[in-house]
Scaffold this active site. Structure first.
Site, PDB file in Angstrom:
ATOM      1  N   GLU A  43      48.440  -0.956  62.317  1.00  0.00           N
ATOM      2  CA  GLU A  43      49.341  -1.408  63.390  1.00  0.00           C
ATOM      3  C   GLU A  43      49.946  -0.234  64.147  1.00  0.00           C
ATOM      4  OE1 GLU A  43      52.741  -0.749  63.037  1.00  0.00           O
ATOM      5  OE2 GLU A  43      53.306  -1.024  60.937  1.00  0.00           O
ATOM      6  N   ARG A  68      57.391  -0.468  53.719  1.00  0.00           N
ATOM      7  CA  ARG A  68      56.360  -1.506  53.673  1.00  0.00           C
ATOM      8  C   ARG A  68      55.785  -1.783  55.059  1.00  0.00           C
ATOM      9  NH1 ARG A  68      56.012  -3.473  48.731  1.00  0.00           N
ATOM     10  NH2 ARG A  68      54.691  -5.211  49.423  1.00  0.00           N
ATOM     11  N   CYS A  73      45.078   5.439  61.916  1.00  0.00           N
ATOM     12  CA  CYS A  73      44.181   6.187  61.027  1.00  0.00           C
ATOM     13  C   CYS A  73      44.802   7.426  60.408  1.00  0.00           C
ATOM     14  CB  CYS A  73      42.896   6.555  61.767  1.00  0.00           C
ATOM     15  SG  CYS A  73      43.106   7.718  63.141  1.00  0.00           S
ATOM     16  N   HIS A 110      39.825   9.962  65.639  1.00  0.00           N
ATOM     17  CA  HIS A 110      39.841   9.148  64.422  1.00  0.00           C
ATOM     18  C   HIS A 110      39.699  10.047  63.205  1.00  0.00           C
ATOM     19  CE1 HIS A 110      39.489   5.846  61.725  1.00  0.00           C
ATOM     20  NE2 HIS A 110      38.307   6.242  61.288  1.00  0.00           N
ATOM     21  N   ASP A 125      37.568   5.366  54.326  1.00  0.00           N
ATOM     22  CA  ASP A 125      38.287   5.210  55.587  1.00  0.00           C
ATOM     23  C   ASP A 125      39.136   3.948  55.510  1.00  0.00           C
ATOM     24  OD1 ASP A 125      39.243   5.040  58.144  1.00  0.00           O
ATOM     25  OD2 ASP A 125      37.288   5.107  59.132  1.00  0.00           O
TER      26      ASP A 125
END
Length: 270
Positions: A43, A68, A73, A110, A125
């Protein structure tokens, strides 16, 4: 916890609801990987809320474990790499150029991991979201590797590796080499991803939750539910429904979601 100190492994394992073995073996790697992607969503709330993204280990632990929350990435894979190294795995931090659903040549924004054990290696990943793997993939060029409802393969040519998803008709997710990256490389890429006006993380809400039986993929107000051969999509326009989805299905804290809904409403009014 300082940047140089070990993270609180017990709290991390509680966060991902993992109770298995902890030896540096392929099975433990696979089980940890699956538990991580099932419990820590992908997110971009902090980008939309203007909070900024910090990549030092204490900040990552506070956000993804203590608060939490989820992340993208760099956050996910940096935390996972630290966990693996604390357990005795050998980890190489890599960078990829995303090619999934784009016609543009994008920068290498990434992060992924290569985990090495004896004479074998795996791609790990936990931070691609959407079509990302649920378990590590063996570095076995060309071999199809089944993961629940989905198939992956790695192909290699002249040192360039490509991760693909599909079955017969393969779709490329990203390209990478085995050149190891430093934290400074990720900090630069993360700054681009979280601030550049052409970055998809700046342009709207992204929230994904992965599981063996389905993937929930929310982009803006479009929700896709991927069950392998069955893929459905619908819009979530009502703020209350969007908030309920983010809290109950994606698994984000209610306070952060409420702030996000207010922020999106203010932007819409402006």
């Amino acid at each position: 916890m300082t940047a140089a100190s070990p993270l609180d492994l017990d709290r991390y394992l509680h966060r991902i609801d993992y109770r298995g073995a902890l030896q540096p073996t392929p099975k433990v790697l696979a089980d940890l990987h699956l538990a991580h992607v099932r419990h820590i969503p992908f997110e971009n709330l902090d980008v939309l809320l203007g909070r900024g993204i910090r990549l030092d280990l204490p900040s990552l632990f506070d956000k993804l474990v203590t608060a939490r929350r989820g992340g993208y990435c760099f956050e996910q894979n940096l935390l996972f790499a630290a966990v693996l190294e604390q357990l005795g795995f050998r980890v190489r931090r890599l960078a990829a150029r995303v090619t999934y659903r784009t016609q543009r040549v994008l920068p290498r924004t990434h992060m992924l991991l290569r985990v090495e054990m004896d004479d074998a290696a795996w791609l790990a990943d936990v931070g691609f979201g959407a079509a990302g793997p649920l378990r590590p993939l063996a570095f076995a060029p060309g071999a199809a590797q089944a993961q629940y409802l989905w198939q992956y393969r790695l192909v290699e040519q002249d040192g360039l590796w490509r991760l693909q998803i599909g079955e017969g008709d393969w779709t490329e997710l990203y390209q990478f080499t085995l050149q190891e990256q430093a934290l400074a490389d990720y900090e630069m890429s993360s700054y681009y991803v979280s601030t550049h006006p052409e970055s998809r993380f700046v342009q709207g809400l992204i929230a994904h939750r992965l599981a063996p039986e389905r993937r929930l993929i929310l982009i803006g107000n479009e929700l896709t539910e991927d069950r392998g051969a069955q893929v459905g999509a619908r819009r979530v326009d009502d703020p209350a429904s969007l908030a309920a989805l983010l809290v109950n299905d994606i698994g984000l804290p209610a306070a952060d979601v409420a702030e996000l809904i207010d922020t999106l409403a203010a932007r819409g009014a402006a």
